[in-house]
Design a protein around this motif. Structure first.
Motif, PDB file in Angstrom:
ATOM      1  N   ARG A 216       2.548  20.212   5.060  1.00  0.00           N
ATOM      2  CA  ARG A 216       1.287  19.552   4.422  1.00  0.00           C
ATOM      3  C   ARG A 216       0.033  20.254   4.559  1.00  0.00           C
ATOM      4  NH1 ARG A 216       3.121  16.187   1.315  1.00  0.00           N
ATOM      5  NH2 ARG A 216       1.306  14.797   1.368  1.00  0.00           N
TER       6      ARG A 216
ATOM      7  N   TYR B 241      -6.289   4.598  -0.476  1.00  0.00           N
ATOM      8  CA  TYR B 241      -6.006   3.292   0.128  1.00  0.00           C
ATOM      9  C   TYR B 241      -7.123   2.571   0.824  1.00  0.00           C
ATOM     10  CZ  TYR B 241      -1.805   6.432   0.069  1.00  0.00           C
ATOM     11  OH  TYR B 241      -0.975   7.009  -0.534  1.00  0.00           O
TER      12      TYR B 241
ATOM     13  N   LEU C 197     -10.041   5.607  10.234  1.00  0.00           N
ATOM     14  CA  LEU C 197      -9.529   5.702   8.799  1.00  0.00           C
ATOM     15  C   LEU C 197     -10.078   4.302   8.127  1.00  0.00           C
ATOM     16  CD1 LEU C 197      -6.090   7.051   9.260  1.00  0.00           C
ATOM     17  CD2 LEU C 197      -7.923   8.185   8.423  1.00  0.00           C
TER      18      LEU C 197
ATOM     19  N   PHE D 298       3.365  14.585  11.652  1.00  0.00           N
ATOM     20  CA  PHE D 298       2.035  14.616  12.146  1.00  0.00           C
ATOM     21  C   PHE D 298       2.012  14.355  13.631  1.00  0.00           C
ATOM     22  CE2 PHE D 298      -1.758  11.954  13.333  1.00  0.00           C
ATOM     23  CZ  PHE D 298      -2.719  12.991  12.997  1.00  0.00           C
TER      24      PHE D 298
ATOM     25  N   ALA E 119      -6.794   4.832  13.781  1.00  0.00           N
ATOM     26  CA  ALA E 119      -7.109   3.848  12.785  1.00  0.00           C
ATOM     27  C   ALA E 119      -8.382   3.586  12.773  1.00  0.00           C
ATOM     28  CB  ALA E 119      -6.306   2.512  13.522  1.00  0.00           C
TER      29      ALA E 119
ATOM     30  N   ILE F  45      -9.046   0.607   3.221  1.00  0.00           N
ATOM     31  CA  ILE F  45      -8.652   0.121   4.446  1.00  0.00           C
ATOM     32  C   ILE F  45      -9.909  -0.567   5.234  1.00  0.00           C
ATOM     33  CG2 ILE F  45      -7.748   1.067   6.777  1.00  0.00           C
ATOM     34  CD1 ILE F  45      -6.642   3.132   5.440  1.00  0.00           C
TER      35      ILE F  45
ATOM     36  N   ARG G 267      -6.853  12.038   3.244  1.00  0.00           N
ATOM     37  CA  ARG G 267      -5.610  11.670   2.924  1.00  0.00           C
ATOM     38  C   ARG G 267      -5.402  10.094   2.699  1.00  0.00           C
ATOM     39  NH1 ARG G 267      -2.096  16.290   2.748  1.00  0.00           N
ATOM     40  NH2 ARG G 267      -2.654  17.616   4.445  1.00  0.00           N
ATOM     41  N   HIS G 268      -6.349   9.417   3.178  1.00  0.00           N
ATOM     42  CA  HIS G 268      -6.372   7.933   3.053  1.00  0.00           C
ATOM     43  C   HIS G 268      -7.369   7.400   2.220  1.00  0.00           C
ATOM     44  CE1 HIS G 268      -4.051   8.351   6.869  1.00  0.00           C
ATOM     45  NE2 HIS G 268      -3.439   7.175   6.666  1.00  0.00           N
TER      46      HIS G 268
ATOM     47  N   ALA H 221      -6.499  -2.068   9.148  1.00  0.00           N
ATOM     48  CA  ALA H 221      -6.221  -1.269  10.439  1.00  0.00           C
ATOM     49  C   ALA H 221      -5.653  -2.036  11.793  1.00  0.00           C
ATOM     50  CB  ALA H 221      -7.648  -0.685  10.733  1.00  0.00           C
TER      51      ALA H 221
ATOM     52  N   TYR I 132       4.377  19.817  10.192  1.00  0.00           N
ATOM     53  CA  TYR I 132       3.333  19.145   9.414  1.00  0.00           C
ATOM     54  C   TYR I 132       2.371  20.198   8.810  1.00  0.00           C
ATOM     55  CZ  TYR I 132      -0.134  15.734   7.499  1.00  0.00           C
ATOM     56  OH  TYR I 132      -0.753  15.349   6.351  1.00  0.00           O
TER      57      TYR I 132
ATOM     58  N   ARG J 158       6.590  12.139   6.995  1.00  0.00           N
ATOM     59  CA  ARG J 158       5.208  12.540   7.212  1.00  0.00           C
ATOM     60  C   ARG J 158       4.344  12.039   8.488  1.00  0.00           C
ATOM     61  NH1 ARG J 158       6.003  12.586   1.683  1.00  0.00           N
ATOM     62  NH2 ARG J 158       5.495  10.161   1.464  1.00  0.00           N
ATOM     63  N   LEU J 159       4.504  10.779   8.734  1.00  0.00           N
ATOM     64  CA  LEU J 159       4.099  10.384  10.094  1.00  0.00           C
ATOM     65  C   LEU J 159       4.751  10.926  11.502  1.00  0.00           C
ATOM     66  CD1 LEU J 159       1.788   8.519  11.396  1.00  0.00           C
ATOM     67  CD2 LEU J 159       3.550   6.795  11.236  1.00  0.00           C
TER      68      LEU J 159
ATOM     69  N   TRP K   1      -1.966  -2.393  10.918  1.00  0.00           N
ATOM     70  CA  TRP K   1      -1.149  -1.134  11.137  1.00  0.00           C
ATOM     71  C   TRP K   1      -1.043  -1.237  12.776  1.00  0.00           C
ATOM     72  CZ3 TRP K   1      -0.959   3.582  13.688  1.00  0.00           C
ATOM     73  CH2 TRP K   1      -0.386   4.563  13.150  1.00  0.00           C
TER      74      TRP K   1
ATOM     75  N   MET L 147       0.700  -1.236  -0.052  1.00  0.00           N
ATOM     76  CA  MET L 147      -0.090  -0.023   0.095  1.00  0.00           C
ATOM     77  C   MET L 147       0.840   1.362  -0.067  1.00  0.00           C
ATOM     78  SD  MET L 147      -2.820  -1.276   2.743  1.00  0.00           S
ATOM     79  CE  MET L 147      -4.239   0.242   2.631  1.00  0.00           C
ATOM     80  N   TYR L 148       2.079   1.200   0.476  1.00  0.00           N
ATOM     81  CA  TYR L 148       2.781   2.432   0.707  1.00  0.00           C
ATOM     82  C   TYR L 148       3.655   2.605  -0.579  1.00  0.00           C
ATOM     83  CZ  TYR L 148       1.467   3.041   5.313  1.00  0.00           C
ATOM     84  OH  TYR L 148       0.804   3.090   6.524  1.00  0.00           O
ATOM     85  N   PRO L 149       4.230   3.822  -0.911  1.00  0.00           N
ATOM     86  CA  PRO L 149       4.956   4.192  -2.109  1.00  0.00           C
ATOM     87  C   PRO L 149       6.355   3.413  -2.022  1.00  0.00           C
ATOM     88  CG  PRO L 149       4.684   5.924  -0.660  1.00  0.00           C
ATOM     89  CD  PRO L 149       3.862   4.962  -0.080  1.00  0.00           C
TER      90      PRO L 149
HETATM   91  C1  HEM Z   1      -5.708   2.164   9.700  1.00  0.00           C
HETATM   92  C2  HEM Z   1      -4.562   1.862   9.060  1.00  0.00           C
HETATM   93  C3  HEM Z   1      -3.752   2.467   8.359  1.00  0.00           C
HETATM   94  C4  HEM Z   1      -3.292   2.421   6.941  1.00  0.00           C
HETATM   95  C5  HEM Z   1      -3.365   1.073   5.973  1.00  0.00           C
HETATM   96  C6  HEM Z   1      -2.473   3.660   6.546  1.00  0.00           C
HETATM   97  C7  HEM Z   1      -1.833   3.631   5.242  1.00  0.00           C
HETATM   98  C8  HEM Z   1      -1.322   4.917   4.850  1.00  0.00           C
HETATM   99  C9  HEM Z   1      -0.673   5.215   3.537  1.00  0.00           C
HETATM  100  C10 HEM Z   1      -0.574   3.881   2.519  1.00  0.00           C
HETATM  101  C11 HEM Z   1      -0.161   6.119   3.441  1.00  0.00           C
HETATM  102  C12 HEM Z   1       0.536   6.761   2.423  1.00  0.00           C
HETATM  103  C13 HEM Z   1       2.038   7.086   2.609  1.00  0.00           C
HETATM  104  C14 HEM Z   1       2.671   8.338   2.439  1.00  0.00           C
HETATM  105  O1  HEM Z   1       3.003   8.572   1.258  1.00  0.00           O
HETATM  106  O2  HEM Z   1       2.577   9.160   3.546  1.00  0.00           O
HETATM  107  C15 HEM Z   1      -0.425   6.708   4.635  1.00  0.00           C
HETATM  108  C16 HEM Z   1      -0.095   8.186   5.022  1.00  0.00           C
HETATM  109  C17 HEM Z   1      -0.202   8.770   6.412  1.00  0.00           C
HETATM  110  N1  HEM Z   1      -0.890   8.365   7.301  1.00  0.00           N
HETATM  111 FE1  HEM Z   1      -1.817   6.458   7.568  1.00  0.00          FE
HETATM  112  N2  HEM Z   1      -2.619   4.472   7.529  1.00  0.00           N
HETATM  113  C18 HEM Z   1      -3.246   3.937   8.510  1.00  0.00           C
HETATM  114  C19 HEM Z   1      -3.332   4.639   9.516  1.00  0.00           C
HETATM  115  C20 HEM Z   1      -2.939   5.780  10.090  1.00  0.00           C
HETATM  116  C21 HEM Z   1      -2.886   6.198  11.457  1.00  0.00           C
HETATM  117  C22 HEM Z   1      -3.653   5.668  12.709  1.00  0.00           C
HETATM  118  C23 HEM Z   1      -2.552   7.431  11.533  1.00  0.00           C
HETATM  119  C24 HEM Z   1      -2.210   8.496  12.670  1.00  0.00           C
HETATM  120  C25 HEM Z   1      -2.157   8.213  13.866  1.00  0.00           C
HETATM  121  C26 HEM Z   1      -1.898   7.605  10.192  1.00  0.00           C
HETATM  122  C27 HEM Z   1      -1.312   8.961   9.682  1.00  0.00           C
HETATM  123  C28 HEM Z   1      -0.758   9.080   8.530  1.00  0.00           C
HETATM  124  C29 HEM Z   1      -0.314  10.273   7.945  1.00  0.00           C
HETATM  125  C30 HEM Z   1      -0.116  11.533   8.774  1.00  0.00           C
HETATM  126  C31 HEM Z   1      -0.051   9.891   6.590  1.00  0.00           C
HETATM  127  C32 HEM Z   1       0.783  11.191   5.783  1.00  0.00           C
HETATM  128  C33 HEM Z   1      -0.319  12.058   5.006  1.00  0.00           C
HETATM  129  C34 HEM Z   1       0.226  13.071   4.255  1.00  0.00           C
HETATM  130  O3  HEM Z   1       0.487  14.160   4.700  1.00  0.00           O
HETATM  131  O4  HEM Z   1       0.213  13.028   3.174  1.00  0.00           O
HETATM  132  N3  HEM Z   1      -2.259   6.534   9.363  1.00  0.00           N
HETATM  133  N4  HEM Z   1      -1.216   6.190   5.800  1.00  0.00           N
END
Ligand code: HEM
Length: 131
Positions: free
Chosen positions: A68, A80, A122, A53, A119, A82, A76-77, A87, A64, A49-50, A90, A37-39
């Motif tokens: 961003r 993907y 999302l 955040f 999660a 999910i 932003r999700h 979840a 952030y 980014r994470l 993750w 799923m990730y790039p």
């Molecule tokens: C529930 C399962 C989750 C999946 C499958 C998932 C998947 C993804 C994917 C594939 C990306 C793209 C990666 C990138 O290019 O940055 C992403 C970005 C991101 N995710 Fe998640 N994620 C999940 C949960 C979460 C949670 C729980 C958080 C926060 C606590 C989170 C915070 C973020 C943030 C901050 C970004 C970057 C957003 C941006 O600025 O573009 N994610 N996630």
């Protein structure tokens, strides 16, 4: 969402959040569900980014926001799919990551509670694409 101004510093600031996200992303490429799923060419960017955040959420620097804009995590999700399985996975990887970081039980619980809530929020696909 509320932030706690002192929490970021009290858990060890930049070093601690770098470690959490690093430990998390160490596991992602090899994960059968999350890996694809990730790039593939931007794991470092995703890690950054994470980290930005989470740091901002817990009262640290506002990088952030500056880089961003508004988090809008659900938006932003959307690209993907999910389900509950992704979840939970993750969260499993995040729990593993937190195990490797020196936190008090209360600190871990606070971070964990936020992760679970985020999660849950999302999940955007039912039926579950990974069930
Ligand atoms: C529930 C399962 C989750 C999946 C499958 C998932 C998947 C993804 C994917 C594939 C990306 C793209 C990666 C990138 O290019 O940055 C992403 C970005 C991101 N995710 Fe998640 N994620 C999940 C949960 C979460 C949670 C729980 C958080 C926060 C606590 C989170 C915070 C973020 C943030 C901050 C970004 C970057 C957003 C941006 O600025 O573009 N994610 N996630």
């Amino acid at each position: 969402m509320t932030t706690s101004e002192n929490f970021y510093d009290s858990v060890g600031g930049e070093e601690t959040f770098s470690l959490i996200v690093h430990r998390f992303y160490e596991q992602v490429p090899n994960d059968d569900i999350l890996g694809p799923m990730y790039p593939p060419d931007d794991f470092e960017g995703a890690e950054q980014r994470l980290k930005m955040f989470l740091s901002q959420y817990w009262g640290g620097p506002k990088d952030y926001q500056e880089q961003r804009g508004h988090p809008r995590l659900r938006m932003r999700h959307v690209n993907y799919p999910i389900g509950v399985t992704a979840a939970e996975r993750w969260l499993q990887l995040m729990s593993n990551a937190l195990d490797g970081v020196d936190l008090t039980a209360e600190q871990r619980e606070a971070i964990w509670e936020h992760m679970v809530r985020a999660a849950d929020m999302l999940i955007n696909s039912n039926p579950d694409p990974h069930a």
